[in-house]
Design a protein around this motif. Structure first.
Motif, PDB file in Angstrom:
ATOM      1  N   ILE A 230      41.266  40.661  36.169  1.00 41.70           N
ATOM      2  CA  ILE A 230      40.126  41.240  36.995  1.00 41.70           C
ATOM      3  C   ILE A 230      38.929  41.945  36.046  1.00 41.70           C
ATOM      4  N   CYS A 231      39.356  42.219  34.943  1.00 40.36           N
ATOM      5  CA  CYS A 231      38.206  42.675  34.131  1.00 40.36           C
ATOM      6  C   CYS A 231      37.304  41.542  33.829  1.00 40.36           C
ATOM      7  N   ALA A 232      37.643  40.557  33.442  1.00 38.30           N
ATOM      8  CA  ALA A 232      37.121  39.207  33.170  1.00 38.30           C
ATOM      9  C   ALA A 232      36.139  38.920  34.219  1.00 38.30           C
ATOM     10  N   GLU A 233      36.365  39.367  35.471  1.00 37.44           N
ATOM     11  CA  GLU A 233      35.388  39.073  36.497  1.00 37.44           C
ATOM     12  C   GLU A 233      34.282  40.147  36.665  1.00 37.44           C
ATOM     13  N   GLN A 234      35.097  41.343  36.623  1.00 44.76           N
ATOM     14  CA  GLN A 234      33.942  42.770  36.701  1.00 44.76           C
ATOM     15  C   GLN A 234      33.104  42.671  35.686  1.00 44.76           C
ATOM     16  N   VAL A 235      33.332  42.141  34.454  1.00 41.26           N
ATOM     17  CA  VAL A 235      32.374  42.601  33.312  1.00 41.26           C
ATOM     18  C   VAL A 235      31.094  41.539  33.601  1.00 41.26           C
ATOM     19  N   LYS A 236      31.266  40.441  34.530  1.00 40.20           N
ATOM     20  CA  LYS A 236      30.063  39.675  34.795  1.00 40.20           C
ATOM     21  C   LYS A 236      29.060  40.521  35.777  1.00 40.20           C
ATOM     22  N   LEU A 237      29.633  41.457  36.377  1.00 40.49           N
ATOM     23  CA  LEU A 237      28.577  42.392  37.227  1.00 40.49           C
ATOM     24  C   LEU A 237      28.031  43.222  36.509  1.00 40.49           C
ATOM     25  N   LEU A 238      28.398  43.740  35.194  1.00 40.21           N
ATOM     26  CA  LEU A 238      27.729  44.369  34.364  1.00 40.21           C
ATOM     27  C   LEU A 238      26.819  43.740  33.474  1.00 40.21           C
ATOM     28  N   GLY A 239      26.927  42.316  33.528  1.00 42.20           N
ATOM     29  CA  GLY A 239      26.019  41.222  32.604  1.00 42.20           C
ATOM     30  C   GLY A 239      26.375  41.686  31.328  1.00 42.20           C
ATOM     31  N   MET A 240      27.464  42.039  30.870  1.00 42.22           N
ATOM     32  CA  MET A 240      27.959  42.310  29.529  1.00 42.22           C
ATOM     33  C   MET A 240      29.120  40.983  29.308  1.00 42.22           C
ATOM     34  N   THR A 241      29.674  41.198  28.196  1.00 44.21           N
ATOM     35  CA  THR A 241      30.864  40.332  27.881  1.00 44.21           C
ATOM     36  C   THR A 241      31.926  40.921  27.250  1.00 44.21           C
ATOM     37  N   LEU A 242      32.933  40.505  27.341  1.00 42.14           N
ATOM     38  CA  LEU A 242      34.307  41.012  26.403  1.00 42.14           C
ATOM     39  C   LEU A 242      34.350  40.564  25.297  1.00 42.14           C
ATOM     40  N   PRO A 243      34.942  41.288  24.523  1.00 43.43           N
ATOM     41  CA  PRO A 243      34.912  40.744  22.946  1.00 43.43           C
ATOM     42  C   PRO A 243      35.940  39.720  22.471  1.00 43.43           C
ATOM     43  N   ASP A 244      36.070  38.765  23.166  1.00 43.04           N
ATOM     44  CA  ASP A 244      37.280  37.833  22.971  1.00 43.04           C
ATOM     45  C   ASP A 244      36.658  36.238  23.201  1.00 43.04           C
ATOM     46  N   ASN A 248      39.218  32.585  28.603  1.00 43.09           N
ATOM     47  CA  ASN A 248      38.877  31.318  29.332  1.00 43.09           C
ATOM     48  C   ASN A 248      39.814  31.228  30.486  1.00 43.09           C
ATOM     49  N   TRP A 249      39.040  30.730  31.778  1.00 44.85           N
ATOM     50  CA  TRP A 249      39.664  30.538  32.933  1.00 44.85           C
ATOM     51  C   TRP A 249      40.681  29.164  32.836  1.00 44.85           C
ATOM     52  N   ASN A 250      42.012  29.472  33.142  1.00 44.19           N
ATOM     53  CA  ASN A 250      42.886  28.237  33.057  1.00 44.19           C
ATOM     54  C   ASN A 250      43.403  28.026  34.489  1.00 44.19           C
ATOM     55  N   GLU A 251      42.838  26.797  34.827  1.00 46.28           N
ATOM     56  CA  GLU A 251      43.074  26.230  36.202  1.00 46.28           C
ATOM     57  C   GLU A 251      44.573  26.011  36.477  1.00 46.28           C
ATOM     58  N   VAL A 252      45.406  25.603  35.402  1.00 44.45           N
ATOM     59  CA  VAL A 252      46.714  25.246  35.592  1.00 44.45           C
ATOM     60  C   VAL A 252      47.429  26.625  35.955  1.00 44.45           C
ATOM     61  N   ARG A 253      47.081  27.573  35.138  1.00 41.75           N
ATOM     62  CA  ARG A 253      47.941  28.973  35.493  1.00 41.75           C
ATOM     63  C   ARG A 253      47.282  29.564  36.376  1.00 41.75           C
ATOM     64  N   GLN A 254      45.878  29.619  36.477  1.00 42.87           N
ATOM     65  CA  GLN A 254      45.282  30.301  37.755  1.00 42.87           C
ATOM     66  C   GLN A 254      45.019  31.827  36.988  1.00 42.87           C
ATOM     67  N   HIS A 255      45.130  31.602  35.805  1.00 40.00           N
ATOM     68  CA  HIS A 255      44.919  33.216  35.145  1.00 40.00           C
ATOM     69  C   HIS A 255      43.928  32.765  34.035  1.00 40.00           C
TER      70      HIS A 255
END
Ligand code: BYC
Length: 307
Positions: A230-244, A248-255
């Motif tokens: 959830i946070c990996a998406e929400q941080v985009k709305l802030l135009g900020m980044t998470l310090p990690d 990375n989105w994993n297509e196979v795991r869908q996480h």
């Protein structure tokens, strides 16, 4: 043939029938609940301290009123939870003693300092966000009084999370210095928030049994993954980044995949060696001692009415 008390208990848990205070329950179930609910209550009460630090410095009347309301809500959550734990036969005095003498834990997150106004935003967004992720399933926990207390708590936490995100959104649309403050705060609060979910499942001594008893509905790692997603998406709305850098989105795991957690830091903080552990406990003990006259007055008043 009549069922044994243990069989009645097991069948209630299986059928999703809540266990209530007067029902028979295994001693270990009772102890686990007292441990978890009292630690949860302590977290709410100690959790008032980092934010209390900013009430006098909130940047506007609206922000101050909102922050005061949030901190008051947390006091209320602590009280509902102490009451829920008391139904299991442990007194509030005993629980508070265990907090003060270091036997009982409270959430690791509150041992970090709040050094800028943006931290009020990051606590709301990330800390209350992590708390909601963990607490919504607790509305379905098997012990009735705990489950019922969580319903109202979750409603209030949802407002807390939104007010935090809104603080960060405002800063993210502000001056260069405000954007910098916002990113710096996210950088400091991200990993401690990820750690809030507790040790990874293979290092968690209590998860397996608590899942069987339906005290916990998801494991620590399952909830942590939902939070990261959830946070990996929400941080985009802030135009900020998470310090990690490994997020990375994993297509196979869908996480989202994410980087390694510093477990050494986690265990050090929960064993009393975080940046603010001593300050937090000293503040709680001092507040308790200074409140002695209130407890005496309340007891005297209750005694007078009993007579
Ligand atoms: N911090 O086997 P595990 C809030 C301990 S406040 C410290 O996974 P369990 C808010 C754990 O206690 C909301 N200790 O245990 C307030 C155990 O130690 P003991 C806080 C942690 O119980 C103000 C050991 O590590 N939420 O929202 O199955 C402002 C092994 O762990 C932590 C709750 O309290 C930690 N982060 O699972 C803003 C939720 N993590 O007891 C916001 C209720 C683990 O054997 N609690 N430990 O000495 C729970 O859901 C569970 O107790 C936990 C841990 C998921 C936290």
């Amino acid at each position: 043939m009549a069922l044994t008390p243990e069989q009645v208990f097991d069948s209630k848990v299986d059928q999703e029938i809540r266990i209530e205070p007067r029902d028979w329950m295994p001693d270990k179930y009772r102890q686990t609940l007292v441990r978890q609910i009292s630690q949860h209550a302590h977290s709410e009460i100690v959790g008032m301290l980092p934010e209390g630090n900013w009430i006098t410095r909130a940047p506007s009347l609206r922000r101050k009123a909102t922050l005061i309301a949030k901190v008051q809500d947390e006091a209320g959550h602590g009280l509902y939870l102490y009451s829920a734990a008391e139904t299991l036969g442990t007194s509030r005095t005993e629980m508070i003693e265990q907090l003060h003498n270091g036997k009982a834990k409270y959430s690791s997150i509150f041992n970090y300092p709040t050094i800028s106004w943006a931290d009020m935003g990051a606590i709301g967004w990330l800390v209350d966000g992590a708390a909601i992720m963990n607490q919504v399933p607790l509305c379905r926990t098997s012990y009735g009084p705990y489950a019922r207390a969580m319903v109202r708590i979750c409603k209030e936490e949802s407002f807390h999370q939104r007010q935090g995100f809104e603080i960060l959104l405002t800063l993210s649309r502000g001056t260069e210095a405000q954007r910098h403050m916002c990113q710096d705060s996210i950088n400091r609060w991200w990993w401690p928030s990820v750690m809030m979910f507790g040790p990874s499942d293979d290092a968690s001594p209590h998860t397996a049994q608590s899942m069987k008893w339906k005290i916990k509905r998801f494991t620590n790692d399952e909830l942590r993954q939902k939070f990261v997603d959830i946070c990996a998406e929400q941080v985009k709305l802030l135009g900020m980044t998470l310090p990690d850098p490994l997020l990375n989105w994993n297509e196979v795991r869908q996480h989202y995949d994410f980087g390694p957690i510093n477990w050494e830091e986690f265990w050090s903080v929960i064993s009393g060696n975080g940046p603010c552990n001593k300050e937090r406990l000293d503040a709680r003990v001092k507040a308790h001692e200074e409140g002695e006259w209130v407890r005496q007055a309340a007891n005297a008043y209750a005694k007078k009415h009993r007579q």
